[in-house]
Scaffold this motif. Structure first.
Motif, short mmCIF file in Angstrom:
data_model
loop_
_atom_site.label_atom_id
_atom_site.label_comp_id
_atom_site.label_asym_id
_atom_site.label_seq_id
_atom_site.Cartn_x
_atom_site.Cartn_y
_atom_site.Cartn_z
N PHE A 1 0.83 -1.21 0.00
CA PHE A 1 0.00 0.00 0.00
C PHE A 1 0.86 1.26 0.00
N ILE A 2 1.87 1.32 0.86
CA ILE A 2 2.71 2.52 0.94
C ILE A 2 3.54 2.66 -0.33
N ASN A 3 3.90 1.54 -0.96
CA ASN A 3 4.61 1.59 -2.23
C ASN A 3 3.71 2.23 -3.30
N GLY A 4 2.45 1.81 -3.34
CA GLY A 4 1.53 2.38 -4.31
C GLY A 4 1.20 3.83 -4.03
N LEU A 5 1.15 4.19 -2.74
CA LEU A 5 0.80 5.56 -2.37
C LEU A 5 1.93 6.54 -2.64
N SER A 6 3.16 6.18 -2.26
CA SER A 6 4.25 7.16 -2.30
C SER A 6 5.42 6.79 -3.18
N GLY A 7 5.57 5.50 -3.50
CA GLY A 7 6.72 5.08 -4.29
C GLY A 7 7.95 4.77 -3.47
N THR A 8 7.84 4.83 -2.15
CA THR A 8 8.97 4.53 -1.27
C THR A 8 8.42 4.08 0.09
N GLY A 9 9.32 3.68 0.99
CA GLY A 9 8.89 3.32 2.35
C GLY A 9 8.38 1.91 2.52
N MET B 1 9.61 -7.78 -3.49
CA MET B 1 8.22 -7.32 -3.53
C MET B 1 8.15 -5.84 -3.91
N SER B 2 9.09 -5.06 -3.40
CA SER B 2 9.14 -3.63 -3.71
C SER B 2 9.36 -3.40 -5.19
N VAL B 3 10.25 -4.19 -5.79
CA VAL B 3 10.53 -4.05 -7.21
C VAL B 3 9.30 -4.41 -8.05
N VAL B 4 8.69 -5.55 -7.74
CA VAL B 4 7.54 -6.00 -8.53
C VAL B 4 6.36 -5.05 -8.37
N ALA B 5 6.06 -4.66 -7.13
CA ALA B 5 4.95 -3.73 -6.90
C ALA B 5 5.26 -2.36 -7.49
N GLY B 6 6.53 -1.98 -7.45
CA GLY B 6 6.92 -0.67 -7.94
C GLY B 6 6.76 -0.51 -9.43
N LEU B 7 6.76 -1.61 -10.17
CA LEU B 7 6.56 -1.52 -11.61
C LEU B 7 5.22 -0.86 -11.95
N GLN B 8 4.22 -1.11 -11.12
CA GLN B 8 2.92 -0.50 -11.35
C GLN B 8 2.99 1.01 -11.17
N GLY B 9 3.72 1.45 -10.13
CA GLY B 9 3.86 2.87 -9.88
C GLY B 9 4.64 3.57 -10.98
N VAL B 10 5.67 2.91 -11.49
CA VAL B 10 6.45 3.48 -12.59
C VAL B 10 5.57 3.67 -13.82
N TRP B 11 4.70 2.70 -14.07
CA TRP B 11 3.80 2.79 -15.23
C TRP B 11 2.86 3.99 -15.09
N VAL B 12 2.40 4.26 -13.88
CA VAL B 12 1.48 5.37 -13.64
C VAL B 12 2.13 6.71 -14.01
N VAL B 13 3.44 6.84 -13.76
CA VAL B 13 4.10 8.13 -14.00
C VAL B 13 5.03 8.06 -15.22
N ARG B 14 4.79 7.14 -16.11
CA ARG B 14 5.67 6.94 -17.27
C ARG B 14 5.79 8.21 -18.12
N ILE C 1 -1.73 -6.29 -5.15
CA ILE C 1 -3.11 -5.81 -4.91
C ILE C 1 -3.10 -4.59 -4.01
N ALA C 2 -2.31 -4.64 -2.93
CA ALA C 2 -2.25 -3.51 -2.00
C ALA C 2 -1.68 -2.27 -2.69
N ALA C 3 -0.70 -2.47 -3.59
CA ALA C 3 -0.13 -1.34 -4.32
C ALA C 3 -1.17 -0.67 -5.21
N GLN C 4 -2.06 -1.46 -5.79
CA GLN C 4 -3.13 -0.89 -6.61
C GLN C 4 -4.04 0.01 -5.78
N ILE C 5 -4.31 -0.41 -4.55
CA ILE C 5 -5.13 0.42 -3.66
C ILE C 5 -4.38 1.71 -3.33
N GLY C 6 -3.08 1.60 -3.05
CA GLY C 6 -2.27 2.78 -2.78
C GLY C 6 -2.22 3.73 -3.97
N ILE C 7 -2.12 3.19 -5.18
CA ILE C 7 -2.10 4.02 -6.39
C ILE C 7 -3.43 4.74 -6.56
#
Length: 246
Positions: free
Chosen positions: A18-26, A51-64, A208-214
């Motif tokens: 969740f925090i990965n999806g919300l902020s991209g760090t932490g 897990m941070s790397v895999v979940a972070g791919l979603q966040g990178v896509w959001v700000v591509r 899934i949690a990263a999607q909620i954070g995003i």
């Protein structure tokens, strides 16, 4: 695998994702507290990093689009950071990692606490390529020496009046590159041997949690996102300090 182990893995993956999806760090700050209860430190860090790397791919896509709009800004942080990681690992031979982490934690608490009680945030708007590179390099050194690559970049970027997409377009890829380096080194050390079942639990939950954070990130204003980084900086300092002292 016991029910307790599964529960802690799920809770850690949900919090970190969740925090990965919300902020991209932490991610590690929120996940390791759960994982270190039931896993040895090396395995816990290895699982959180992957897990941070895999979940972070979603966040990178959001700000591509923001990444592609200003790739030179990102490189000013990433390239010095890559140089800093092995330097930080080398410095471990002569540094007290605990003292270093406590020192950085104290600085983060002072910084985060100061701005958390202010009514307005700073707006350091002029271009600072040299300082950007310095922060990236120091972030890499702290990543290699103390596992805190995102601490200084998070603090620095909370000072900049960039949009939330511009901020995340630097912060998340920077953390991703540092974490990929960490995952590679841990893999070569054999840290992922026997961790297959745990990864099957943590990776999907983290995604899934990263999607909620995003989804929450998309609803935040630019100013609100800067406040998130300020409070996350304070939480990082408290969390790291408490983990070292306890």
């Amino acid at each position: 695998m016991s029910a307790q182990l599964i529960t802690y893995l799920l809770l850690g993956a949900a919090a970190g994702g969740f925090i990965n999806g919300l902020s991209g760090t932490g991610t590690a700050l929120f996940a390791l507290g759960f994982y270190l209860v039931v896993l040895d430190p090396v395995t816990a860090v290895a699982i959180v990093a992957l897990m941070s790397v895999v979940a972070g791919l979603q966040g990178v896509w959001v700000v591509r689009e923001a990444i592609l709009a200003q790739p030179h800004r990102l490189l000013r942080f990433v390239l010095p950071g890559l140089v800093g990681v092995p330097l930080g690992v080398w410095l471990l031979n002569g540094l007290d990692a605990t003292a270093l982490r406590l020192g950085v934690a104290g600085f983060l608490i002072l910084y985060g606490g100061y701005f958390a009680i202010r009514r307005s945030l700073p707006a350091f708007s002029r271009r600072t390529p040299v300082l950007d590179s310095l922060i990236g390099g120091l972030g890499g050194i702290l990543g290699g020496a103390a596992g805190m690559s995102g601490a200084l970049p998070s603090m620095w970027m909370s000072l900049r009046p960039w949009t939330k997409f511009e901020t995340r377009a630097v912060l998340q890829p920077f953390n991703m590159v540092m974490l990929i380096t960490t995952v590679t080194l841990l893999y070569l050390r054999g840290a992922y041997e026997g961790a297959g079942t745990a990864l099957l639990i943590t990776i999907p939950t983290g995604l899934i949690a990263a999607q909620i954070g995003i989804a929450v990130f998309r609803r935040l204003s630019d100013t609100a996102f800067r406040w998130v980084l300020i409070l996350l900086t304070l939480a990082m300092g408290i969390g790291v300090g408490a983990s070292e002292l306890l």
